[in-house]
Write a protein that holds these residues in place. Sequence first.
Motif, PDB file in Angstrom:
ATOM      1  N   LEU A 248       3.873   5.396  10.317  1.00 45.13           N
ATOM      2  CA  LEU A 248       4.310   6.760  10.620  1.00 45.13           C
ATOM      3  C   LEU A 248       5.564   7.156   9.847  1.00 45.13           C
ATOM      4  CD1 LEU A 248       3.612   6.797  14.467  1.00 45.13           C
ATOM      5  CD2 LEU A 248       2.197   7.693  12.627  1.00 45.13           C
ATOM      6  N   ALA A 249       5.858   6.447   8.783  1.00 46.72           N
ATOM      7  CA  ALA A 249       6.986   6.819   7.923  1.00 46.72           C
ATOM      8  C   ALA A 249       6.732   8.209   7.322  1.00 46.72           C
ATOM      9  CB  ALA A 249       7.162   5.789   6.820  1.00 46.72           C
ATOM     10  N   LYS A 250       7.772   9.013   7.238  1.00 47.54           N
ATOM     11  CA  LYS A 250       7.618  10.362   6.666  1.00 47.54           C
ATOM     12  C   LYS A 250       7.251  10.300   5.192  1.00 47.54           C
ATOM     13  CE  LYS A 250       9.003  12.278  10.568  1.00 47.54           C
ATOM     14  NZ  LYS A 250       8.023  12.865  11.507  1.00 47.54           N
ATOM     15  N   ASP A 251       7.811   9.332   4.478  1.00 44.50           N
ATOM     16  CA  ASP A 251       7.553   9.199   3.052  1.00 44.50           C
ATOM     17  C   ASP A 251       6.245   8.442   2.829  1.00 44.50           C
ATOM     18  OD1 ASP A 251       7.592   8.860   0.324  1.00 44.50           O
ATOM     19  OD2 ASP A 251       9.202   7.357   0.334  1.00 44.50           O
ATOM     20  N   PRO A 252       5.256   9.050   2.162  1.00 40.93           N
ATOM     21  CA  PRO A 252       3.977   8.358   1.953  1.00 40.93           C
ATOM     22  C   PRO A 252       4.139   7.023   1.246  1.00 40.93           C
ATOM     23  CG  PRO A 252       3.772  10.686   1.400  1.00 40.93           C
ATOM     24  CD  PRO A 252       5.229  10.433   1.642  1.00 40.93           C
ATOM     25  N   GLY A 253       5.109   6.920   0.335  1.00 40.80           N
ATOM     26  CA  GLY A 253       5.297   5.686  -0.407  1.00 40.80           C
ATOM     27  C   GLY A 253       5.819   4.535   0.421  1.00 40.80           C
ATOM     28  N   SER A 254       6.343   4.835   1.628  1.00 44.94           N
ATOM     29  CA  SER A 254       6.884   3.788   2.498  1.00 44.94           C
ATOM     30  C   SER A 254       5.848   3.228   3.468  1.00 44.94           C
ATOM     31  CB  SER A 254       8.070   4.340   3.298  1.00 44.94           C
ATOM     32  OG  SER A 254       9.096   4.772   2.427  1.00 44.94           O
ATOM     33  N   ARG A 255       4.654   3.794   3.466  1.00 44.14           N
ATOM     34  CA  ARG A 255       3.631   3.340   4.400  1.00 44.14           C
ATOM     35  C   ARG A 255       2.836   2.173   3.823  1.00 44.14           C
ATOM     36  NH1 ARG A 255       1.605   9.480   4.659  1.00 44.14           N
ATOM     37  NH2 ARG A 255       3.572  10.362   5.410  1.00 44.14           N
ATOM     38  N   PRO A 256       2.324   1.303   4.682  1.00 47.22           N
ATOM     39  CA  PRO A 256       1.488   0.209   4.179  1.00 47.22           C
ATOM     40  C   PRO A 256       0.131   0.728   3.720  1.00 47.22           C
ATOM     41  CG  PRO A 256       1.498   0.220   6.574  1.00 47.22           C
ATOM     42  CD  PRO A 256       2.498   1.262   6.143  1.00 47.22           C
ATOM     43  N   THR A 257      -0.564  -0.083   2.947  1.00 50.65           N
ATOM     44  CA  THR A 257      -1.941   0.250   2.587  1.00 50.65           C
ATOM     45  C   THR A 257      -2.854  -0.123   3.745  1.00 50.65           C
ATOM     46  OG1 THR A 257      -2.402  -1.925   1.652  1.00 50.65           O
ATOM     47  CG2 THR A 257      -1.436  -0.268   0.177  1.00 50.65           C
ATOM     48  N   VAL A 258      -4.102   0.340   3.710  1.00 50.30           N
ATOM     49  CA  VAL A 258      -5.030  -0.004   4.787  1.00 50.30           C
ATOM     50  C   VAL A 258      -5.303  -1.503   4.796  1.00 50.30           C
ATOM     51  CG1 VAL A 258      -6.117   2.252   5.008  1.00 50.30           C
ATOM     52  CG2 VAL A 258      -6.975   0.648   3.298  1.00 50.30           C
ATOM     53  N   THR A 259      -5.269  -2.139   3.631  1.00 49.41           N
ATOM     54  CA  THR A 259      -5.452  -3.599   3.582  1.00 49.41           C
ATOM     55  C   THR A 259      -4.307  -4.298   4.287  1.00 49.41           C
ATOM     56  OG1 THR A 259      -6.673  -3.447   1.506  1.00 49.41           O
ATOM     57  CG2 THR A 259      -5.720  -5.589   2.063  1.00 49.41           C
ATOM     58  N   GLU A 260      -3.075  -3.816   4.065  1.00 47.87           N
ATOM     59  CA  GLU A 260      -1.910  -4.401   4.737  1.00 47.87           C
ATOM     60  C   GLU A 260      -1.964  -4.143   6.238  1.00 47.87           C
ATOM     61  OE1 GLU A 260       1.357  -4.084   1.088  1.00 47.87           O
ATOM     62  OE2 GLU A 260       1.042  -2.377   2.435  1.00 47.87           O
ATOM     63  N   VAL A 261      -2.464  -2.993   6.643  1.00 50.17           N
ATOM     64  CA  VAL A 261      -2.621  -2.707   8.077  1.00 50.17           C
ATOM     65  C   VAL A 261      -3.582  -3.714   8.699  1.00 50.17           C
ATOM     66  CG1 VAL A 261      -3.517  -1.051   9.750  1.00 50.17           C
ATOM     67  CG2 VAL A 261      -2.076  -0.258   7.874  1.00 50.17           C
ATOM     68  N   ARG A 262      -4.711  -3.926   8.049  1.00 44.67           N
ATOM     69  CA  ARG A 262      -5.706  -4.854   8.585  1.00 44.67           C
ATOM     70  C   ARG A 262      -5.131  -6.262   8.675  1.00 44.67           C
ATOM     71  NH1 ARG A 262      -9.764  -8.415   7.237  1.00 44.67           N
ATOM     72  NH2 ARG A 262     -11.680  -8.204   8.470  1.00 44.67           N
ATOM     73  N   GLU A 263      -4.437  -6.707   7.637  1.00 41.51           N
ATOM     74  CA  GLU A 263      -3.859  -8.061   7.642  1.00 41.51           C
ATOM     75  C   GLU A 263      -2.811  -8.201   8.739  1.00 41.51           C
ATOM     76  OE1 GLU A 263      -2.433  -8.453   3.688  1.00 41.51           O
ATOM     77  OE2 GLU A 263      -4.407  -8.980   2.844  1.00 41.51           O
ATOM     78  N   SER A 264      -2.032  -7.152   8.951  1.00 41.84           N
ATOM     79  CA  SER A 264      -1.013  -7.204  10.000  1.00 41.84           C
ATOM     80  C   SER A 264      -1.645  -7.308  11.381  1.00 41.84           C
ATOM     81  CB  SER A 264      -0.129  -5.963   9.925  1.00 41.84           C
ATOM     82  OG  SER A 264       0.806  -5.942  10.982  1.00 41.84           O
ATOM     83  N   LEU A 265      -2.711  -6.559  11.601  1.00 40.37           N
ATOM     84  CA  LEU A 265      -3.366  -6.575  12.909  1.00 40.37           C
ATOM     85  C   LEU A 265      -4.066  -7.897  13.171  1.00 40.37           C
ATOM     86  CD1 LEU A 265      -4.804  -2.956  12.884  1.00 40.37           C
ATOM     87  CD2 LEU A 265      -2.992  -3.828  14.362  1.00 40.37           C
ATOM     88  N   GLN A 266      -4.548  -8.555  12.128  1.00 41.81           N
ATOM     89  CA  GLN A 266      -5.196  -9.848  12.306  1.00 41.81           C
ATOM     90  C   GLN A 266      -4.195 -10.981  12.329  1.00 41.81           C
ATOM     91  OE1 GLN A 266      -8.154 -10.062   9.167  1.00 41.81           O
ATOM     92  NE2 GLN A 266      -9.747  -9.517  10.635  1.00 41.81           N
ATOM     93  N   GLY A 267      -2.971 -10.704  11.887  1.00 48.55           N
ATOM     94  CA  GLY A 267      -1.988 -11.772  11.766  1.00 48.55           C
ATOM     95  C   GLY A 267      -1.537 -12.358  13.075  1.00 48.55           C
ATOM     96  N   ASP A 268      -1.696 -11.629  14.194  1.00 51.22           N
ATOM     97  CA  ASP A 268      -1.251 -12.121  15.495  1.00 51.22           C
ATOM     98  C   ASP A 268      -2.402 -12.583  16.354  1.00 51.22           C
ATOM     99  OD1 ASP A 268       1.373 -11.719  14.887  1.00 51.22           O
ATOM    100  OD2 ASP A 268       1.465  -9.720  15.765  1.00 51.22           O
ATOM    101  N   GLY A 269      -3.483 -13.040  15.709  1.00 49.75           N
ATOM    102  CA  GLY A 269      -4.539 -13.681  16.495  1.00 49.75           C
ATOM    103  C   GLY A 269      -5.689 -12.810  16.880  1.00 49.75           C
ATOM    104  N   ASP A 270      -5.872 -11.687  16.176  1.00 47.27           N
ATOM    105  CA  ASP A 270      -7.022 -10.842  16.504  1.00 47.27           C
ATOM    106  C   ASP A 270      -8.315 -11.563  16.167  1.00 47.27           C
ATOM    107  OD1 ASP A 270      -8.695  -8.519  16.903  1.00 47.27           O
ATOM    108  OD2 ASP A 270      -8.657  -8.257  14.748  1.00 47.27           O
TER     109      ASP A 270
END
Length: 723
Positions: A248-270
Amino acid sequence: MEPLRGADPARIAGYRLLRRLGAGGMGVVYLARSGGGSLAAVKVIRGAYAHDAGFRARFRREVETAGRVVSPWVVPLLDADPDAESPWLATAFVPGPSLAEAVEECGPLPQDSVRFLGGRLAEALAAVHGAGLVHRDVKPGNVLLAVDGPRMIDFGIARMPEDTALTASGMVVGSPGFLSPEQAQGRGREIGPASDVFSLGCLLAYAVTGERPFGRGSAADALVRTVHDEPDLDGVPETLLPLLRACLAKDPGSRPTVTEVRESLQGDGDGEGGGRLPETLTGLIARRSTAVLALPDVEATEVSGAPAEADTVHSAEEPPQDSTRRRFLVLGSAAGVLAAGGSAAWWTSQRPGRTPAQGGGTRLPRLVVAVHADLTGDRKTAGRAQENGVRLAVEHVNSRTGRGFELALQVHDDAGSPARAVRIARKLDADDRVRAVIGPTTDACARAVRAAYQRALLPMVSVSVGLDDVSPHQHRVYAATRPSDTGLAAPVVAHLVRTARARRTVLIDDAAEGDFSWTFCAGVDEAVRSPQRTTVRRRLAAEDDSADVFRALAESVTGWDADAVVFAGGYARAAQLARALRSAGYSGARLATQRALDPRFLGSAGEAAEGWVFAATFLDPTGVTAAKSFVTAYRQRFDASPPWYSAEAYDATLFVARAMTALGASRAERGAIVGRLRETDYQGITKRLRYNTSSYVYADAMYLFRASGGRFHCLGEYREATA
């Protein structure tokens, strides 16, 4: 689903239309069956738009866009004809609710479910972006929940980032509340994959809290907050906060990619066996899928030109064996998994083995409310009053003609014991028939059970509880129908300033009442103290019950020449203070709260009770014009005048019944009632019950009582009583 209407076609190309799934300004979406028996959602454009060359070109682009995205988490395009007289496209049918429906009816999803959801949607968006597209409208309404995971739909405004068709400066495209700042400002050429990431962050915050991170209200307000305000992430679990803040960063360049989102969500045991859906939601999906089983047989769809009236529709409860088997085979991947036993991890209920109750015959559906009260303990008078008020409300609901359900009642006594209250909460949680709870009676029991009722998504509508530390975001099920205890400072201040015209006030903080007493006295102190009015605070230790202590306290009041005393304790210590003040010759104003408003105060204080004034969150219904019919009915039913809290319990029950009626019996599940209560505006006989953007409000629900002639007399709503 709705039946077909007279003007609806029987067929579109090779698809037999069965039901309406929805309609909008652009067209109608039908549930259909192909000649081979599979189900599909067929979107047909209205004739007025079909003759618009520009619109037809845009629809052709939608077909091309949908066909380019291939992912197990995207509803696939089956067929289309953008050049037909009425352009149409067909996609696979998913017999599950949208995420928006699921959260509205069943409440927020557990964190594990949200991780699974987010990971799969990130995969879907990766496929979208991999095809060179941007979805542009990622929102809860465009995510369907199937038994094996979510499905993303609606590529009507998806475009390539460089597409000039939707990049005109100042054009806002998308759904306010779930779009990015660059979309909100119409900065079309800046809209890219990062915009979908922002929308995904909004969606996941909504899924886990039930609240939009940029609030509700008008579209314009949502757009402004999206651009200028930080998101409200109260209620988001700590482990998800860093990711959602980044999305939810205002600057588009500061947001993660969808691949990084997926890796982050799986990183805690999903992992692949990740989150489970709550049972209320699996039940909702099951009912949707069961409704599909009652659709026409495959053979009926193969008869060219056969009218809809010729279809044979069997009851979902007793379908013929052969047709049932055929339907299971043609439901498609989502319902097929359900038919096979619901083996997908996120489908599996945390408490298997329980199925939704089913009604039968022509009897009205029965919806059960439970009274959870102290009926035999220290607060039994209030608890029994509430039970009787609920009983009258249930009888009133069941006497109405044209009602859609029968209201049934269960009564449970916790005797004021938190441990016993917890056992009752577990019992009610396990009883699927119970849709809402009225109670408990005491703050201690409410604190003990609120987490259990929250986990069960069981509406907990309190009548006499005044908790101050309940977050409406974290405890969505808790609906207090009275102000919190600290709100009692308002009527006390009004009486001190307008009626008593006090100049020197002693505030006595009773430590036996815990945080309430300190907070209450602090509130009165801050509101009263001014150059014209002086206050002083005294503290009464929890263990100080001796006559000497109260005599010294009374002497300090008279010695300071006070003209008003405010006591924040209970009835027993208030009686001791009343006797001590009388003995010390004090005759000024004496005020307390409803914690001391008890008949036992009158008996213990004797003549010293005369003239005391009490602030309360309940009224005496016998003096209220709007409650006249209730008072008559109570006297006829129970051969007594209605006591305190009976009318408030009556209103609380009708408040719940109003929400159930708005939903309809078939949709009045626990989570749905929780959501509907926040949208219900009910004018009762005691107060108006409604919810604003952050809490329940009761501006007209505080009263003053005076002790006189050995009785308590209600002076009325405090603003009128002190005018």
